[in-house]
Design an enzyme around this catalytic site. Sequence first.
Site, short mmCIF file in Angstrom:
data_model
loop_
_atom_site.label_atom_id
_atom_site.label_comp_id
_atom_site.label_asym_id
_atom_site.label_seq_id
_atom_site.Cartn_x
_atom_site.Cartn_y
_atom_site.Cartn_z
N HIS A 21 0.86 -1.18 0.00
CA HIS A 21 0.00 0.00 0.00
C HIS A 21 0.89 1.23 0.00
CE1 HIS A 21 -3.17 2.81 1.10
NE2 HIS A 21 -3.98 1.88 0.65
N ASP B 138 -7.94 -5.58 0.18
CA ASP B 138 -8.42 -6.45 -0.89
C ASP B 138 -8.00 -7.90 -0.72
OD1 ASP B 138 -9.71 -4.43 -2.26
OD2 ASP B 138 -7.85 -3.77 -3.19
#
Length: 431
Positions: free
Chosen positions: A308, A366
């Site tokens: 991320h 996710d």
Amino acid sequence: MTDPEKTATLSYDGKSFDLPVYSPTAGPDVIDIRKLYADAGVFTYDPGFTSTASCDSTITYIDGGAGVLLHRGYPIDQLASKSHYLEVCYLLLYGELPTAAQLEDFETRVTRHTMIHEQMHNFFRGFRRDAHPMATMVGVVGAMSAFYHDSTDINDPWQREVASIRLIAKMPTIAAMAYKYSIGQPFNYPRNDLDYAANFLHMCFAVPAEKYEVNPILSRAMDRIFILHADHEQNASTSTVRLASSSGANPFACIAAGIACLWGPAHGGANQACLEMLKEIGSVDRIPEFIARAKDKDDPFRLMGFGHRVYKNFDPRAKVMKQSADEVLDLLGIEDNPLLQVAKELERIALQDEYFADKKLFPNVDFYSGIILEAMGFPTSMFTPIFALSRTVGWISQWKEMIGDPQMKIGRPRQLYLGETQRDYIDVENR
Ligand code: ACO
């Protein structure tokens, strides 16, 4: 906001320039470079915006190092466990948790807008059956500008409010219709006696031939997925919405732009890509092969659902999502789900691996969401549309904040030009 105690000084070409510094309520100080070009004649360079604050905002705060995500100050884990999606929508849109009366009024307003204009059904029928539901959503949401003329004037606060409610209310209907169309089943009209998440499940899974009862456990899990995706500060799709709307474009066109940006596998498309990767890995014994590929500089393969831009410790949404995956599979009686086994083992091995530790790569939101969605019966192609419908409130809240800001300017980045300097045109016969 300006901290008179602090200034930043930039030395350039024998001169020095004092730049104001702003202290936020949380997070790192921000150096204001807006006058730099006028004063010093230079641009700053930051492709990918790794060190650039593009706006001020009071909506969402992330501390990537500490794994903190706050909406209007409230931690995401508290919202996911104690609140529900429409309450979170209210919080994001208006800044405070609603009173019981405010919540009831808000829920009524959203519920009354869940149907789409009947003529919009024709739009769906114009797409190929095998169109990705995200492709359909980009088109249909953009087409809303052609149907709701009474809420496209961005200078009218009332129209902005109506557009916001319409988008939050209609997005589940549009996503569900995109799904139904792709599998050749009739559309279901929304049911206003159901809550937001249950109504979405009904529109996706009910068929006229049979009675469909929404499982309350699944609708709670669905609602939690909506909450976990509701907003995430100035990410790529939100910044796209802000940039599109900075030109004065109408909200439906801007949200369609956000949906388009979200679709990419480095962003919202990662949930589909992640589940497809887990299926491709297939069994725990093949994990080392995929870890090796992810580490190989010559192989473009990446572990989907890992890494991320902002979180460098853990993604707090992934923690809640993992717990939800366990609960949903347990409640559905799905034991020893092979994908969950692969996911858990992949996470364990990757977290012990030096490559992932050095680069601070952790599972993101996710990584586990696809396992839950698949267990609920959604095909992978619906994962990103579900993300888009959840994120609509975040896009809308950020859009409203921006439009209401008197300092708003059209977004217009500059560049480091490395092309040819001026040269004369050569006729084709002389080239
Ligand atoms: N697998 C293997 N290596 C990775 C991964 C990964 N998933 N993610 C990053 N890296 C490596 C890169 O190769 C790079 O290595 P290098 O420094 O040796 O070149 C380093 O880690 C930094 O990666 P960047 O791409 O520069 O980091 P950035 O912050 O730009 O990207 C991103 C973040 C796009 C999320 C990236 O980690 C990624 O592609 N992850 C997989 C896709 C994904 O899960 N996206 C969902 C994000 S969350 C969301 O949108 C909801």
